[in-house]
Design an enzyme around this catalytic site. Structure first.
Site, short mmCIF file in Angstrom:
data_model
loop_
_atom_site.label_atom_id
_atom_site.label_comp_id
_atom_site.label_asym_id
_atom_site.label_seq_id
_atom_site.Cartn_x
_atom_site.Cartn_y
_atom_site.Cartn_z
N GLU A 256 0.89 -1.16 0.00
CA GLU A 256 0.00 0.00 0.00
C GLU A 256 0.92 1.20 0.00
OE1 GLU A 256 -3.17 -0.11 -0.27
OE2 GLU A 256 -3.41 -2.25 0.01
N CYS A 295 -2.79 9.08 3.30
CA CYS A 295 -2.49 8.50 1.99
C CYS A 295 -3.62 8.77 1.00
CB CYS A 295 -2.25 7.01 2.13
SG CYS A 295 -3.59 6.15 2.95
P1 NAP Z 1 8.29 5.00 4.61
O1 NAP Z 1 9.43 5.88 4.93
O2 NAP Z 1 8.31 4.29 3.31
O3 NAP Z 1 8.20 3.94 5.80
C1 NAP Z 1 7.16 3.02 5.87
C2 NAP Z 1 7.54 1.90 6.80
O4 NAP Z 1 8.61 1.15 6.22
C3 NAP Z 1 8.05 2.36 8.16
O5 NAP Z 1 7.61 1.48 9.14
C4 NAP Z 1 9.55 2.26 7.99
O6 NAP Z 1 10.23 2.12 9.20
C5 NAP Z 1 9.64 0.99 7.16
N1 NAP Z 1 10.89 0.78 6.50
C6 NAP Z 1 11.70 1.69 5.92
N2 NAP Z 1 12.78 1.07 5.40
C7 NAP Z 1 12.64 -0.25 5.66
C8 NAP Z 1 13.45 -1.41 5.40
N3 NAP Z 1 14.59 -1.33 4.74
N4 NAP Z 1 13.01 -2.60 5.84
C9 NAP Z 1 11.86 -2.72 6.51
N5 NAP Z 1 11.05 -1.65 6.80
C10 NAP Z 1 11.45 -0.43 6.36
O7 NAP Z 1 6.92 5.78 4.67
P2 NAP Z 1 6.39 6.73 5.84
O8 NAP Z 1 7.16 8.01 5.78
O9 NAP Z 1 6.31 6.00 7.13
O10 NAP Z 1 4.89 6.96 5.40
C11 NAP Z 1 4.51 7.94 4.47
C12 NAP Z 1 4.20 7.32 3.14
O11 NAP Z 1 3.31 6.22 3.29
C13 NAP Z 1 3.50 8.27 2.20
O12 NAP Z 1 4.10 8.17 0.94
C14 NAP Z 1 2.06 7.77 2.14
O13 NAP Z 1 1.41 8.04 0.94
C15 NAP Z 1 2.24 6.32 2.36
N6 NAP Z 1 1.05 5.72 2.96
C16 NAP Z 1 0.29 4.88 2.20
C17 NAP Z 1 -0.87 4.32 2.74
C18 NAP Z 1 -1.72 3.38 1.95
O14 NAP Z 1 -2.57 2.73 2.55
N7 NAP Z 1 -1.56 3.24 0.65
C19 NAP Z 1 -1.24 4.60 4.06
C20 NAP Z 1 -0.43 5.45 4.79
C21 NAP Z 1 0.71 6.01 4.23
P3 NAP Z 1 10.95 3.37 9.91
O15 NAP Z 1 9.90 4.36 10.20
O16 NAP Z 1 11.55 2.76 11.11
O17 NAP Z 1 11.95 3.87 8.90
#
Ligand code: NAP
Length: 518
Positions: A256, A295
């Site tokens: 997602e 999102c």
């Molecule tokens: P993100 O930086 O991609 O992080 C998402 C998750 O992935 C976090 O728990 C992060 O952990 C983890 N992560 C990062 N690198 C990883 C790795 N190498 N291995 C395992 N896990 C890893 O995104 P975010 O800043 O949290 O969220 C914002 C984004 O999410 C926006 O682009 C938004 O559009 C999207 N979003 C989408 C939805 C949907 O349902 N489609 C819903 C909500 C948000 P850490 O925080 O510890 O780095």
């Protein structure tokens, strides 16, 4: 300073590495440490699969549904305390915190309700059976069974409670144990919810584990019966999807990711129409609720060229009346961005958009010396086709008005330039125009939210994700699909075709067994 722990193999544990610091984004003060270095991740996977999965599948769907109901009640009982944590760690106003928490408990409760009709077996019939042989005796029947693996749930920072619980609801009901990892910037909220889940004692041992910090080498231990469900940015999602172990083992992966959601106004909607009021109200909500960190929030507003001035005037007026400040203050309608990193990202994104648009209000300027505050920022595109408008998600209180010529075909072309979206909202009364647009943009979107005067007074805002309808979208939105009632369980179930004696297999496993068909 709170030290956040992980709940692994039935015990709360601390990492032994260098912790990350979580902040109160309103004051820019440090409030918690988070680290999972050195935890036994291989052991967590084995514990989930072996202990949690076995326990979960000792009972059937209906009983697991009763557990979800109890979890929903346990979290709801701590609602006020969790709202306060959400203000402190996420910069969430009371309304924003409730949106996240009630989304969590509401989704758990919705799946508990669905489970009531699923019976006490550990399989679900999948549609009606079909005659395969010369007589009905030789019969085919599809069923779905829980996969004996573990589900790794990776969540984004913006919905620490809802994100975790909506994934948990589906995997627990399906009979699959979860290892849940929150986004670090708002992990304190997730940690408090995880404490409630663990301390409630509702779920059997091993059904729920929680890793606060990095997942370490968890993914290296996943196999063909396991699942990775990820929510976050397209960039992180793409990297995880390509993980060699997951590719090699054909581990199920669902993403997602982000989305350039659009709202589309039809040319025939007058300023006095109920649909117009819904259009303006929903845009103000989307831009300011959770400080635009949703999102599903609208990033692109497609407006017939001759209506742009009226739309901008209305929105600027409404956005100018939004009280920005300390989220703990009841008068506040919009809090800060959730973290310093978010602030930097969003300001840089606004700057990039300003190269191809003008600001009708707001902009990338920090509003206060302390706190990650930005004003709601409405931009108006100079050129509707500028690439950055359709490729850069600015994950904050920012949206861009994009003028178009009023034709459904042109709206379709611009909407689909987002490359795959979670939700598109359509504001129109003209049925033919709406149908052309629906069919034009349907392949590129997970959800189409259609508002006309007939439903304007009762439609939930398009940014609200409901357990009854699917959430997800193609292309850059990740290509995944969650929720949607029982469809949300499919990720965790294996469909298998049974071929044999109808008198035996049809009777035992067909829809007449009492379990609801998926
Ligand atoms: P993100 O930086 O991609 O992080 C998402 C998750 O992935 C976090 O728990 C992060 O952990 C983890 N992560 C990062 N690198 C990883 C790795 N190498 N291995 C395992 N896990 C890893 O995104 P975010 O800043 O949290 O969220 C914002 C984004 O999410 C926006 O682009 C938004 O559009 C999207 N979003 C989408 C939805 C949907 O349902 N489609 C819903 C909500 C948000 P850490 O925080 O510890 O780095």
């Amino acid at each position: 300073m709170i030290t956040l722990e992980s709940f692994v193999r039935g015990a709360w544990q601390r990492g032994n590495g260098r912790p990350k610091t979580l902040q109160d984004p309103t004051r820019e003060t440090d409030i918690a440490h988070c680290d999972s270095t050195g935890l036994d991740f291989a052991g967590a996977v084995a514990w989930g699969r072996g202990v949690g999965g076995t326990q979960l599948r000792k009972v059937g769907f209906a009983e697991r549904g009763r557990w979800l109901k109890a979890l929903s009640a346990a979290i709801h009982a701590k609602r006020d305390a969790l709202i306060a944590v959400s203000a402190e760690n996420g910069g969430s106003t009371r309304g924003d915190a409730k949106f996240d928490l009630d989304g969590a408990t509401g989704t758990l409760a919705a799946y508990a309700k669905l489970a009531e009709s699923l019976g006490d077996e550990n399989f679900l019939p999948d549609g009606e059976g079909v005659q395969l042989g010369r007589t009905p005796r030789y019969w085919g029947q599809h069923i779905r069974v829980p996969r004996p693996g573990v589900a790794v749930h990776i969540n984004a920072f913006n919905f620490p409670a809802w994100g975790m619980c909506e994934k948990l609801a589906c995997s627990v009901l399906a009979g699959v144990p979860a290892i849940s990892k929150p986004g670090t910037p708002t992990a304190l909220v997730a940690y408090r919810v995880a404490q409630v889940i663990a301390e409630s004692g509702v779920l059997p041992e091993g059904a729920f584990q929680f890793v606060c910090g990095s997942l370490g080498d968890t993914l290296d231990h996943l196999g063909p019966q396991d699942t990775l469900a990820f929510t976050g940015s397209a960039k992180t999602g793409a990297m995880l999807k390509g993980h060699a172990r997951l590719v090699g083992a054909n581990t199920r992966v669902t993403l997602e990711a982000d989305s350039l959601n659009c709202a589309i106004l039809a040319p025939e909607i007058d300023d006095d129409a109920a649909t117009w009021a819904a259009f303006v109200n929903n845009l103000v909500t989307d831009m300011t609720q959770k400080t635009g960190q949703k999102c599903t929030a609208v990033r692109r507003i497609l407006v017939p060229r001759e209506r742009v001035d009226a739309v901008v005037e209305n929105l600027v007026d409404r956005l100018g009346r939004i009280a920005i400040g300390d989220p703990a203050d009841e008068a506040t309608k919009m809090g800060p961005l959730a973290s310093g990193a978010q602030f930097e990202d969003v300001s840089a994104g606004m700057q990039a958009l300003l190269a191809v648009a003008r600001a009708a209000c707001g902009g990338p300027t920090k509003l206060t010396a302390r706190g990650y505050f930005l004003a709601p920022t409405l931009l108006v595109a100079n050129d509707p086709d500028a690439e950055v408008l359709h490729s850069l998600e600015v994950f904050g209180p920012c949206a861009t008005v994009i003028p178009y010529d009023g034709r459904a075909a042109e709206a379709t072309r611009l909407a689909n330039r987002g490359g795959g979206g979670l939700v598109a909202s359509i504001y129109a009364n003209d049925k033919r125009w709406t149908e052309d647009l629906v069919l034009g943009i349907a392949p590129w979107h997970g959800r189409l939210w259609v508002c006309s005067d007939k439903v304007a007074d009762q439609a939930y805002a398009p940014g609200m994700v409901l357990p009854q309808t699917i959430h997800g979208g193609p292309g850059r939105a990740g290509g995944g699909e969650e929720l949607g009632g029982l469809r949300g369980l499919e990720l965790y179930l294996q469909r298998v075709a049974l071929q044999g004696d109808q008198g035996h297999l049809g009777r035992r496993f067909g829809p007449s067994t009492g379990s609801a068909a998926v």
